[in-house]
Design a protein around this motif. Structure first.
Motif: not given
Length: 643
Positions: A59-81
């Protein structure tokens, strides 16, 4: 998940169990990774590629990632939602760690605690509210974490507190066990995120922020809200201002339905700002001025003295065009001091932020001088508040380079001459690099290889590179082979290795010391946050007042006379927003006359004849007058409306 988990996944799960309602961004090297359900949902919301960890497992573990230098833009998307994000950082250098790298959540970001707001968002407050219920009353507190504003009040009914939350546009509310399920359902219907704070944090910051409150219920709800911030943010909240108690009855009462229908801040058809009273009145030059204008629009005054004081200032600016123009030119160069102060306290400020702070402070003496030339008693209070913080401006001027990099950990932020030890490290680095340049020149002369070069990379350090066609020109045993490339060979020498150690050692020490120096500068600025917030408040107020003066001049508004009776006389009144769209010459003005003997005007006419426009015109005129702004009419006398 596989039955046998790795130590890393065990560590991940322990942290995740503490934040079950948040996306956990787990730091692994240069990436933040999401696992299991977070990865599945996150990949969909953030449009990331979903992969797996332990491919060979049953049962492999699902995963995905984002570069640490670009993390703020991804966080903003989740917060806005409307989601929460927990940031789990590496708490030690992986190179020096023994066994598993220690990790911990350093901050929980939620819709109500978002700090970095840009563009149009910067002109709006982001309020986090807290609510408790005691003795049949609802006690409410709210704060904008990015500016430090903190206020509290109480209401007798559920409808009143819901109305206040809608007016504040709160995206998140902190609750305790005293609030009933029915009330929580009301919040859910309005898409307001609910967070739970089980206990009050017993820290000095809570006591300090509640010390001016006399009502126990208000003390309790502020304590709940601040405890939530301390628990989730895990850092200094030095920029939070002492809680201020207010009574909604001290302002003109307008429920959220009326605000919607009057289109004070949002156009009913487009959902945007254009076509609203806020759009018409906002000629502010700063983001903090724009936010204050919205707060004044949200809470018009009912105290005649306060209204008159604002009108006097607008009158003074209206009568002094050139001085007003000078103030506008200086305000354009003022950055968002409220949120800069928040970032200083938060420890997230960088070199560019400090340069913005310095630039802003340098405008204050000019603004202060311009107000003094007005020689108007109405501005005496504002003049006193305009503290230029020359000590802070000088500190930044002497220490921070004019165009610093965004990162504060990679060097290049502190000026030469500010710190002696730092200058010595830099001198060692510069001398070492000059030695490299001289060595390259010398080796070219000795070998006769004109394209011989000395380079550097993070893996092999400094090296001498010779193309393969020139290898036969190298004297025997002169170099030690280091790396083979397709078209060249790379070499080293004992002297080059020795100098490399000196240069890299000085560079590492320089970077570490420079960050320490920057932190000390930041801490010195942090001690002046209260002064900075007081200055921001004064500049915001001045910005709104000059905005009122501008629109009053541009649209031929007049100063309304206020009375404490029931006399309402408007001569040639206009609907300010409709007039802006149509033009001054096309709008047909009209009168409104009511006195002690006239309680009601009956307005009749066919559809589309302007009945609702006539009624809204009067309502908007009343709101503008209570804000301290001039109004669209030839003459206007208004009573003090309480609602």
């Amino acid at each position: 998940m596989a039955k046998k988990t790795t130590p890393m996944m065990e560590q991940y799960q322990k942290v995740k169990d503490q934040y079950p309602d948040a996306f956990l961004f787990y730091r692994l090297g240069d990436f933040y990774e999401l696992f299991n359900d977070d990865a599945i949902k996150g990949a969909q919301l953030l449009e990331l590629t979903l992969t797996t960890r332990n491919h060979s497992a049953k049962n492999p573990i699902p995963m995905c990632g984002v570069p640490h230098r670009a993390v703020n833009s991804y966080i903003d998307v989740l917060i806005d939602k409307g989601y929460k994000v927990a940031i789990c950082e590496q708490m030690e250098d992986p190179k020096k760690a023994k066994g598993m790298v220690k990790r911990a959540v350093t901050r929980l970001i939620t819709p109500g605690t978002q700090m970095d707001l840009n563009g149009d968002q910067a002109k709006n407050n982001n309020y986090l509210a807290g609510i408790i219920r005691q003795n049949g009353h609802y006690y409410l507190a709210y704060t904008d974490l990015s500016t430090g504003e903190l206020k509290t009040t109480d209401f007798a009914s559920e409808d009143e507190v819901i109305n206040e939350l809608i007016n504040l546009q709160s995206r998140e509310v902190v609750l305790d066990d005293s609030v009933e399920d029915d009330f929580k359902q009301q919040l859910t219907k309005r898409n307001i995120l609910q967070s739970h704070q089980p206990e009050i944090v017993n820290e000095a910051e809570v006591s300090y922020l509640t010390q001016d409150l006399t009502d126990e219920g208000q003390q309790a709800v502020v304590s709940l809200l601040v405890s939530y911030l301390l628990t989730t943010q895990k850092r200094s909240l030095a920029h939070l201002q002492k809680a201020i108690s207010y009574r909604p009855s001290s302002f003109m009462k307008i429920d959220h339905y009326s605000k919607t229908n009057l289109e004070l801040m949002t156009n009913m058809r487009s959902g945007k700002r254009q076509g609203t009273l806020a759009w018409l009145l906002d000629e502010t030059k700063t983001a903090m001025g724009s936010r204050l204008l919205k707060r004044w629009l949200d809470r018009p005054l009912i105290d005649p003295k306060q209204i008159s004081a604002r009108q006097d200032k607008v009158q003074g600016l209206l009568e002094h065009y050139f001085e007003r123009n000078n103030i506008q030119q200086e305000l354009i160069k003022v950055y968002d001091l409220e949120r800069l102060a928040g970032r200083v306290a938060y420890g997230s400020v960088n070199g560019r932020d400090l340069i913005q702070l310095k630039t802003s402070l340098l405008q204050v003496p000019k603004i202060k001088y311009t107000l003094e030339t007005l020689d108007a008693p109405a501005f005496a209070d504002l003049e006193k508040q305009l503290d230029p913080l020359s000590d802070v401006a000088s500190l930044i001027e002497n220490s921070i380079v004019e165009d610093p990099p965004i990162s504060v950990t990679d060097g290049g932020v502190i000026k030469d001459g500010y710190d002696q030890q730092l200058d010595e490290y830099r001198d060692a680095m510069n001398n070492g690099k000059q030695w490299i340049v001289d060595l390259q020149k010398h080796e070219r002369e000795v070998t006769g290889i004109n394209n011989l070069k000395i380079g550097y990379n993070h893996v092999f350090g400094y090296y001498i590179e010779v193309t393969k066609v020139n290898l036969n020109k190298i004297p025997r045993d002169r170099y030690e082979r280091k790396q083979t490339l397709v078209n060249a060979e790379r070499f080293s020498t004992p002297e080059l290795k020795e100098k490399e150690a000196l240069i890299l050692g000085a560079q590492e020490k320089s970077t570490a010391l420079e960050y320490d120096v920057f932190v000390k500068i930041r801490e010195k600025v942090k001690k002046q946050i209260k002064r900075l917030q007081s200055l921001a408040q004064a500049l915001s107020e001045l910005d709104v007042l000059q905005s009122f003066a501008v629109v009053s001049e541009d649209y031929h508004f007049v100063r309304p006379q206020m009375n404490t009776g029931h006399v309402l006389k408007i001569k040639d009144g206009r609907h300010p927003v409709v007039e802006k769209f149509m033009g001054h010459q096309e709008y047909v003005p009209n009168d409104v006359m009511m006195d002690e003997s006239t309680d009601i005007l009956l307005i009749t006419g066919p559809n589309m004849s302007g009945k609702s426009t006539y009624m809204r015109q009067l309502a908007l005129t009343a709101v503008m007058a209570k804000m301290g702004c001039f109004v669209p009419a030839e003459r206007a006398e208004l009573p003090i409306f309480d609602q």
